[in-house]
Design an enzyme around this catalytic site. Structure first.
Site, PDB file in Angstrom:
ATOM      1  N   HIS A  43       0.803  -1.235   0.000  1.00 43.38           N
ATOM      2  CA  HIS A  43       0.000   0.000   0.000  1.00 43.38           C
ATOM      3  C   HIS A  43       0.834   1.283   0.000  1.00 43.38           C
ATOM      4  CE1 HIS A  43      -3.721  -2.128   0.402  1.00 43.38           C
ATOM      5  NE2 HIS A  43      -3.442  -2.616   1.597  1.00 43.38           N
ATOM      6  N   ASP A  87      -4.019 -10.445  -2.030  1.00 42.19           N
ATOM      7  CA  ASP A  87      -4.485  -9.866  -0.768  1.00 42.19           C
ATOM      8  C   ASP A  87      -5.946  -9.440  -0.924  1.00 42.19           C
ATOM      9  OD1 ASP A  87      -4.752  -7.655   1.371  1.00 42.19           O
ATOM     10  OD2 ASP A  87      -2.707  -8.326   1.725  1.00 42.19           O
ATOM     11  N   HIS A 141      -7.208  -6.826   0.139  1.00 39.68           N
ATOM     12  CA  HIS A 141      -7.196  -5.380  -0.115  1.00 39.68           C
ATOM     13  C   HIS A 141      -6.455  -5.107  -1.430  1.00 39.68           C
ATOM     14  CE1 HIS A 141      -7.478  -5.887   4.302  1.00 39.68           C
ATOM     15  NE2 HIS A 141      -8.321  -4.883   4.216  1.00 39.68           N
ATOM     16  N   ASP A 171      -5.896 -12.628   3.861  1.00 36.62           N
ATOM     17  CA  ASP A 171      -6.991 -12.027   4.612  1.00 36.62           C
ATOM     18  C   ASP A 171      -8.347 -12.136   3.916  1.00 36.62           C
ATOM     19  OD1 ASP A 171      -5.771 -10.361   2.767  1.00 36.62           O
ATOM     20  OD2 ASP A 171      -5.471  -8.692   4.128  1.00 36.62           O
TER      21      ASP A 171
END
Length: 393
Positions: free
Chosen positions: A137, A173, A175, A262
């Site tokens: 990120h 991921d 995200h 996740d």
């Protein structure tokens, strides 16, 4: 070749720690390494230390001003002028607060991902895994989403500059892999593929299917945003169909993959309903692509994962078992109820408030079905078709 797969790890990597209550908890590295060792799957000769990035390597992705800010905020008592600017650099948020030693510790994580690229590209190994990495990120001039430096983007930039590599980046991921995407959004020599929960409901809010790259990089950004409560079958259908076509069109020299785990139903920070099955199946598919398109050259990184007891150790262990072609992977084909090492369960159960899973895979047949399964599957199929409209050439 000296080795089929190398595992890049140093217990010092667990020092990447914001505070005691922060969900990003690198104890998961210790739990994973211990599980692999107790399973007899991590011989000492497979493990190499990460090393440390040179400051100049950070500048492939990050601005000098940002590196200066990270360095200044890493002192035990930063100067007042830097404290006042911390928010500007994304380092005074609840998600990504600055901490003592931050610069050196994070440069160690970056160094591990660079070491993985070097090991693969020089022929020292075919595959390399660096679970301490995957901080996808961080932006060129801003920390974000638990990430200070973007080791994934820096490792890709290193592969380009040092070896002239054409890189396919795969982000699994839950995200969206925003920092890596924006770093190479106009670059036709890097294709970024991210499969994630839709940003309508989840950080960072990006990763829509119409984010496709720009200028000469148009088509080399591919996003597959999935609906909340997506389950294994729909996740794998979208993942394999889109990524298979991406790899066929792009024909990379190197695959760099990020393995946040996740999207599991137990993870507290997202809304997906996948099981350990996708963490067995996704690495297997990437492994096949690596051998089909780029001579096996595959660098894998860690990432998110906030159920550090019941999910991360198993998911990341399955990744290494696939990369190293360990016998346990074959045993799981015959026996999906294969038990985890009892010595690992005995070691760690006293520290976990819930019962640790006793098997490598989850007993999904005992899970309560998602009532909107068909609707979710159909919506994901529409997204899958849209994602394949403009693929990289």
């Amino acid at each position: 070749m000296n080795a089929k797969a190398l595992f890049i790890y140093d217990e010092n990597e667990t020092a990447y720690r914001f505070n005691d209550s922060h969900p990003f908890n690198q104890k998961r590295l210790i739990l994973t390494v211990d599980l692999l060792r107790k399973a007899g799957a991590l011989p000492p000769e497979s493990v190499i230390s990460p090393g440390k990035a040179a400051e100049a390597q950070l500048y492939h992705v990050h601005s000098r001003e940002y590196v200066q800010a990270v360095t200044a905020l890493s002192y035990p008592e930063p100067e007042q002028k830097w404290l006042q600017q911390a928010e500007k650099y994304g380092l005074a948020t609840e998600d990504t607060p600055f901490f003592p030693g931050m610069n050196d510790i994070t440069m160690g994580l970056v160094g591990g991902s660079i070491r993985a690229v070097d090991a693969v590209m020089t022929g020292e190994t075919v595959h390399a895994l660096h679970l301490g990495g995957g901080l996808h990120h961080a932006m060129p001039s801003k920390g974000s989403g638990f990430c200070v430096y973007n080791d994934a983007a820096i490792a890709i930039a290193h592969a380009k500059s040092a070896y002239g590599s054409r890189v396919l980046y795969i982000d699994t991921d839950v995200h969206h892999g925003d920092g890596v995407q924006w770093s190479f959004y106009t670059d036709p020599s890097v294709c970024t593929f991210s499969i994630h929960e839709t940003g309508k409901y989840l950080f960072p809010g990006t990763g829509a299917v119409n984010e496709r790259g720009a200028d000469s990089g148009f088509g080399t950004t591919v996003n597959v945003p999935l609906e909340p409560y997506t389950e294994d079958e729909s996740w794998m259908e979208c993942f394999s169909e889109v990524l298979g076509k991406v790899a066929e069109q792009f024909k990379p020299d190197l695959i760099v993959s990020q393995h946040g785990c996740d999207a599991h139903a137990f993870d507290p920070l997202a809304h997906m309903h996948c099981s350990m099955e996708i963490y067995r199946a996704m690495p297997r598919f990437i492994h096949q692509l690596a051998h089909q398109y780029c001579g096996g050259r595959w660098v894998a990184l860690g990432g998110g994962g906030y159920e550090i007891w019941r999910v991360v150790p198993r998911a990341w262990s399955l990744l290494w078992l696939e990369m190293s072609e360990h016998a346990i992977i074959g045993q799981l084909e015959k026996d999906p109820e294969l038990a985890l090492p009892s010595s690992w369960l005995k070691e760690w159960q006293p520290y976990c408030s819930e019962a640790l899973p006793s098997t490598w895979l989850d007993p999904v047949e005992t899970w309560e079905p998602i009532p909107r399964r068909n609707e979710i599957t159909q919506k994901n199929r529409q997204t899958k078709e849209l994602a394949m409209l403009y693929l990289p050439k």
